[in-house]
Scaffold this motif. Structure first.
Motif, PDB file in Angstrom:
ATOM      1  N   ARG A 261      98.235  63.665  15.133  1.00  0.00           N
ATOM      2  CA  ARG A 261      97.715  62.310  14.966  1.00  0.00           C
ATOM      3  C   ARG A 261      98.595  61.306  15.693  1.00  0.00           C
ATOM      4  O   ARG A 261      98.102  60.330  16.259  1.00  0.00           O
ATOM      5  CB  ARG A 261      97.627  61.971  13.477  1.00  0.00           C
TER       6      ARG A 261
ATOM      7  N   GLU B  35      98.656  63.993   3.135  1.00  0.00           N
ATOM      8  CA  GLU B  35      99.139  62.737   2.560  1.00  0.00           C
ATOM      9  C   GLU B  35     100.370  62.913   1.716  1.00  0.00           C
ATOM     10  O   GLU B  35     100.516  63.901   1.040  1.00  0.00           O
ATOM     11  CB  GLU B  35      98.034  62.085   1.714  1.00  0.00           C
TER      12      GLU B  35
ATOM     13  N   GLU C   4     101.170  53.802  -4.368  1.00  0.00           N
ATOM     14  CA  GLU C   4     101.035  54.474  -5.657  1.00  0.00           C
ATOM     15  C   GLU C   4     100.860  55.955  -5.402  1.00  0.00           C
ATOM     16  O   GLU C   4     100.087  56.352  -4.539  1.00  0.00           O
ATOM     17  CB  GLU C   4      99.781  53.965  -6.374  1.00  0.00           C
ATOM     18  N   ARG C   5     101.590  56.773  -6.128  1.00  0.00           N
ATOM     19  CA  ARG C   5     101.333  58.201  -6.056  1.00  0.00           C
ATOM     20  C   ARG C   5     101.096  58.693  -7.472  1.00  0.00           C
ATOM     21  O   ARG C   5     101.969  58.601  -8.312  1.00  0.00           O
ATOM     22  CB  ARG C   5     102.506  58.952  -5.423  1.00  0.00           C
ATOM     23  N   ASP C   6      99.902  59.209  -7.689  1.00  0.00           N
ATOM     24  CA  ASP C   6      99.517  59.693  -9.015  1.00  0.00           C
ATOM     25  C   ASP C   6      99.845  58.682 -10.099  1.00  0.00           C
ATOM     26  O   ASP C   6     100.590  58.967 -11.040  1.00  0.00           O
ATOM     27  CB  ASP C   6     100.170  61.042  -9.294  1.00  0.00           C
ATOM     28  N   ASP C   7      99.299  57.484  -9.917  1.00  0.00           N
ATOM     29  CA  ASP C   7      99.393  56.413 -10.897  1.00  0.00           C
ATOM     30  C   ASP C   7     100.795  55.862 -11.082  1.00  0.00           C
ATOM     31  O   ASP C   7     101.060  55.137 -12.026  1.00  0.00           O
ATOM     32  CB  ASP C   7      98.869  56.868 -12.284  1.00  0.00           C
ATOM     33  N   LYS C   8     101.721  56.242 -10.184  1.00  0.00           N
ATOM     34  CA  LYS C   8     103.073  55.720 -10.317  1.00  0.00           C
ATOM     35  C   LYS C   8     103.372  54.853  -9.106  1.00  0.00           C
ATOM     36  O   LYS C   8     103.223  55.293  -7.976  1.00  0.00           O
ATOM     37  CB  LYS C   8     104.074  56.879 -10.415  1.00  0.00           C
TER      38      LYS C   8
ATOM     39  N   ARG D  73     105.559  57.013   6.166  1.00  0.00           N
ATOM     40  CA  ARG D  73     104.238  57.611   6.398  1.00  0.00           C
ATOM     41  C   ARG D  73     103.122  56.598   6.149  1.00  0.00           C
ATOM     42  O   ARG D  73     102.067  56.674   6.764  1.00  0.00           O
ATOM     43  CB  ARG D  73     104.062  58.864   5.547  1.00  0.00           C
TER      44      ARG D  73
ATOM     45  N   PHE E 140      99.364  57.390   7.451  1.00  0.00           N
ATOM     46  CA  PHE E 140      99.079  58.737   6.953  1.00  0.00           C
ATOM     47  C   PHE E 140      98.942  58.752   5.439  1.00  0.00           C
ATOM     48  O   PHE E 140      98.610  59.776   4.859  1.00  0.00           O
ATOM     49  CB  PHE E 140     100.202  59.706   7.349  1.00  0.00           C
ATOM     50  N   LEU E 141      99.221  57.620   4.828  1.00  0.00           N
ATOM     51  CA  LEU E 141      99.223  57.572   3.370  1.00  0.00           C
ATOM     52  C   LEU E 141      98.483  56.309   2.970  1.00  0.00           C
ATOM     53  O   LEU E 141      98.703  55.254   3.556  1.00  0.00           O
ATOM     54  CB  LEU E 141     100.678  57.478   2.907  1.00  0.00           C
ATOM     55  N   THR E 142      97.604  56.413   2.001  1.00  0.00           N
ATOM     56  CA  THR E 142      96.854  55.231   1.592  1.00  0.00           C
ATOM     57  C   THR E 142      97.793  54.285   0.854  1.00  0.00           C
ATOM     58  O   THR E 142      98.534  54.714  -0.020  1.00  0.00           O
ATOM     59  CB  THR E 142      95.728  55.628   0.634  1.00  0.00           C
TER      60      THR E 142
ATOM     61  N   ARG F 253      85.649  55.450  -0.928  1.00  0.00           N
ATOM     62  CA  ARG F 253      86.741  55.744  -1.867  1.00  0.00           C
ATOM     63  C   ARG F 253      86.626  54.927  -3.146  1.00  0.00           C
ATOM     64  O   ARG F 253      87.600  54.335  -3.616  1.00  0.00           O
ATOM     65  CB  ARG F 253      88.091  55.459  -1.236  1.00  0.00           C
TER      66      ARG F 253
ATOM     67  N   ARG G 127      95.932  63.984  -8.246  1.00  0.00           N
ATOM     68  CA  ARG G 127      94.559  63.593  -8.529  1.00  0.00           C
ATOM     69  C   ARG G 127      93.812  63.142  -7.278  1.00  0.00           C
ATOM     70  O   ARG G 127      92.679  63.538  -7.049  1.00  0.00           O
ATOM     71  CB  ARG G 127      94.541  62.488  -9.577  1.00  0.00           C
TER      72      ARG G 127
ATOM     73  N   LYS H  60      97.165  54.219 -18.383  1.00  0.00           N
ATOM     74  CA  LYS H  60      98.317  53.326 -18.322  1.00  0.00           C
ATOM     75  C   LYS H  60      97.917  51.853 -18.359  1.00  0.00           C
ATOM     76  O   LYS H  60      98.767  50.987 -18.413  1.00  0.00           O
ATOM     77  CB  LYS H  60      99.113  53.614 -17.060  1.00  0.00           C
TER      78      LYS H  60
END
Lengths: 220, 199, 247
Positions: A83, A220, B11-15, B46, B51-53, C86, C153, C235
């Motif tokens: 990418r 990701e 945020e990663r998995d709500d954190k 990233r 590459f990461l939202t 999304r 998730r 949360k």
């Protein structure tokens, strides 16, 4: 990175890990052996079942051949680098799958005449069997690639991949064996062949696209 | 301005990983992202690369946020992360070609000599040490012409000689008008760098 | 065009309260339709001249099979929304439809087998419809498996959406190929659900129980979605308030 440097490297990697391809071919042979021993070895049964057996074995082996095709790229950061260099993940996926298909189908085609003899495949169906494999297996590979991309981040993915990919395989299985059976009955199977080609085109369009989505999500 | 980050949150998995981050990057800048283990340094890099939202905030590439600006940004950026893209089952020379396919092969030799990889050119990377593998990846710093370098822990597993080489390369890069964003736990022997602390 | 309904549905919190309101409505109407359809169908509809009383299982079997298929489409739409926009609610809906759809497919298979024993003399027959429902069930289970496999998730949401959408695109091809395969293998199978000239005393209760089961299944999807919403948003303040109120 360029497309050509990636595909050349993929070519090297495929042959450096040729045992992986060899394993899936050996798996194909083992499945072939199971049928006469497990079901019946009578030539009359085998003659009518041989095409189906070959196709079942090829389906399972193709899944094994593609399991893990993206695992290393995900682990070693290659997907990020694709990418970064502005390359389309979907095109690279397509190239990788085609290279692997080439490495798989050639030894398979060499083995088919021997398997045909062992399974009492009627001699005049040999050509049709080979044609059906040539037209059908690229679709199998593209479908298995979707499963492989979805399970790319898992350590043990083979079972899960089989579960999600097998239903997608059915049309290919049905029309390729249908094509050979039509010839057996003396009817032209060109219609089935055309349907197989149509399915291939549809899958060719959607598979790289969805593979790219799931690989990007996994990275990701 | 090459890059402008405003109130970025991930945020990663709500954190939520760190409190909102803002900084600007101009040509000639060196920005060191600091923070404890697990504070989200790699994730921030990233996220900048797309590459990461991101969950909140804006990233502007040369003032723009369009797809075109982003693609242009990727093209002029060199990213070397934890996973460098070096393939275990390719030799050093094959890896150099894979990673720098657009560079003529004859330019490789000086960089290879400098990084002391010349004796290993035909060795598969799986048989190299971590430091040697890292050098293979870092060769791109000299081989490719990129305005912005994004380096995730570039000094890890390198010896002093190689670390000095990298620091020199970074100085040269900013002298040329480029910019560098890096994460490291080491103090930098480089004057005038900005630090962004993640908490 | 006014898109506010779209955003209302996209917010888990708003959907939670909205679906709480709908739920009683749906459950009572569904129970009414399903109950009257079943009582009429099982108790009062005339016997089939060929199969006697055993045909009455269609009042469950056919609705379950149709719902299993239509929920797959609904799930595919949720997957599409998830991939393109999304939207937060989409993966929750996807998971809800997948679970209930799988249940419906399983119900259709079980009732089909029970029906098959007295009519065909066998629990199982590789008939085109039955095979299609079986494949549908496997596809549902695959999606649920993907959704359960990944602990991250976001990843599990997106990957299950990919496989659901791929499945939706392939579904017509699979169905067509299975039908074709079936005519090739068993040209003589007579189909039970396409009986010519079903009298209205037979199909009216079928329609009622179909509508009833559909509404009930939808209500179960909503209830499952509510549970998922509470878990995912655990949360946030509103969920804490909501849960504490209930205690």
């Amino acid at each position: 990175m360029t497309y050509s440097s990636i595909f050349l490297s993929e070519w090297y990697l495929t042959f450096r890990r040729k045992q992986d391809i060899a394993n899936s071919i050996l798996f194909f042979l083992v499945v072939i052996v199971l049928f006469p021993i497990g079901v019946s070895a009578s030539p009359s049964f085998l003659a009518s079942a041989s095409v189906g057996i070959i196709w079942c074995a090829a389906s399972l082996a193709s899944m094994l051949a593609l399991d893990g095709i993206f695992k290393e790229d995900l682990r070693d950061g290659s997907i990020d680098q694709w990418r970064m260099n502005g390359l389309m993940v979907s095109i690279i996926v397509l190239g990788k799958v085609l290279i692997r298909w080439g490495a798989f189908i050639l030894p398979l085609l060499v083995l088919i005449p021997f398997c045909g003899v062992a399974l009492s495949l009627p001699e005049d169906l040999m050509f049709e069997t080979i044609v059906s494999l040539l037209v059908g297996t690229p679709t199998l590979f593209l479908l298995a690639a979707i499963g492989a991309s979805i399970t790319a981040s898992l350590r043990n993915s083979a079972v899960l991949m089989t579960l999600i990919v097998m239903p997608l395989y059915l049309p290919v299985l049905i029309f390729s064996t249908g094509y050979v059976k039509a010839s057996e009955l003396g009817v032209s199977g060109i219609g089935q062949l055309a349907i197989l080609a149509a399915i291939f085109l549809i899958v060719l369009l959607i598979s790289p696209f969805f593979c790219a989505i799931s690989l990007k999500a996994s990275a990701e | 301005m090459l890059l402008s980050i405003k109130d970025l949150e991930i945020e990663r998995d709500d954190k939520v990983l760190f409190s909102p981050v803002s900084f600007d990057l101009n040509s000639g800048d060196i920005i060191k992202i600091a923070g404890e283990n697990g504070s989200g340094k790699s994730s921030l890099l990233r996220a900048i690369l797309g590459f990461l939202t991101i969950s909140d905030g804006t990233i502007l590439y040369r003032g723009g946020s369009t797809n075109r600006a982003y693609n242009q940004f990727l093209k002029e950026t060199l990213y070397i992360g934890h996973n460098t893209g070096v393939k275990d089952n390719l030799s050093v020379s094959e890896n150099l070609y894979l990673l720098n396919g657009s560079v003529p092969k004859k330019e490789f030799s000086t960089v290879v000599d400098m990084l002391q990889l010349q004796e290993h050119m035909d060795v598969l990377c799986r048989f190299l040490s971590e430091g040697q593998k890292k050098r293979v990846a870092l060769a791109s710093l000299w081989l490719r012409e990129c305005t912005l370098w994004i380096l995730d822990e570039p000094f890890v597993s390198l010896d002093n000689v190689a670390q000095a080489l990298i620091q020199n390369a970074i100085l040269k890069q900013v002298a040329k008008g480029g910019a560098v964003v890096l994460t490291t736990h080491q103090p930098l022997a480089i004057p005038n760098y900005k630090e962004v602390f993640l908490s | 065009m006014n898109w506010s309904w779209f955003h209302t549905l996209g917010s888990p919190k708003k959907f939670y309260y909205l679906s709480l309101k709908w739920e009683r409505f749906l459950l009572s109407f569904g129970a009414l339709f399903l109950g009257s359809g079943l009582v009429w169908g099982l108790g009062f509809a005339p016997e089939d001249y060929l199969q006697g009383n055993s045909f009455r299982i269609i009042y469950i079997h056919v609705p379950a099979a149709v719902i299993a298929q239509s929920f797959y489409v609904a799930m595919g739409v949720a997957a599409f929304v998830q991939i393109v926009w999304r939207m937060k609610l989409a993966p929750i809906a996807l998971r809800g439809f997948a679970t209930v759809g799988a249940l419906m497919a399983a119900l259709a298979l079980i009732t089909g087998a029970i029906w098959g024993k007295p009519t065909w003399g066998t629990w199982w027959q590789w008939d085109a419809r039955i095979t299609s429902v079986l494949i549908l069930l496997i596809m549902y289970l695959g999606i649920i498996a993907i959704h359960n496999t990944y602990l991250e998730r976001q990843l599990s949401d997106r990957l299950s959406a990919v496989i659901a959408l791929v499945g939706l695109i392939n579904l017509p091809i699979i169905k067509y190929s299975v039908d074709w395969w079936n005519t090739l293998h068993q040209p003589a199978t007579f189909t039970l659900t396409e009986q010519p000239k079903m009298p209205s005393e037979m199909w009216l209760p079928l329609l009622l129980s179909f509508i009833g089961l559909y509404i009930v299944a939808l209500a179960i999807v909503f209830i499952r979605m509510q549970t998922h919403i509470l878990e995912r948003e655990k949360k946030t303040r509103w969920v804490r308030d909501e849960v504490n109120d209930g205690v």
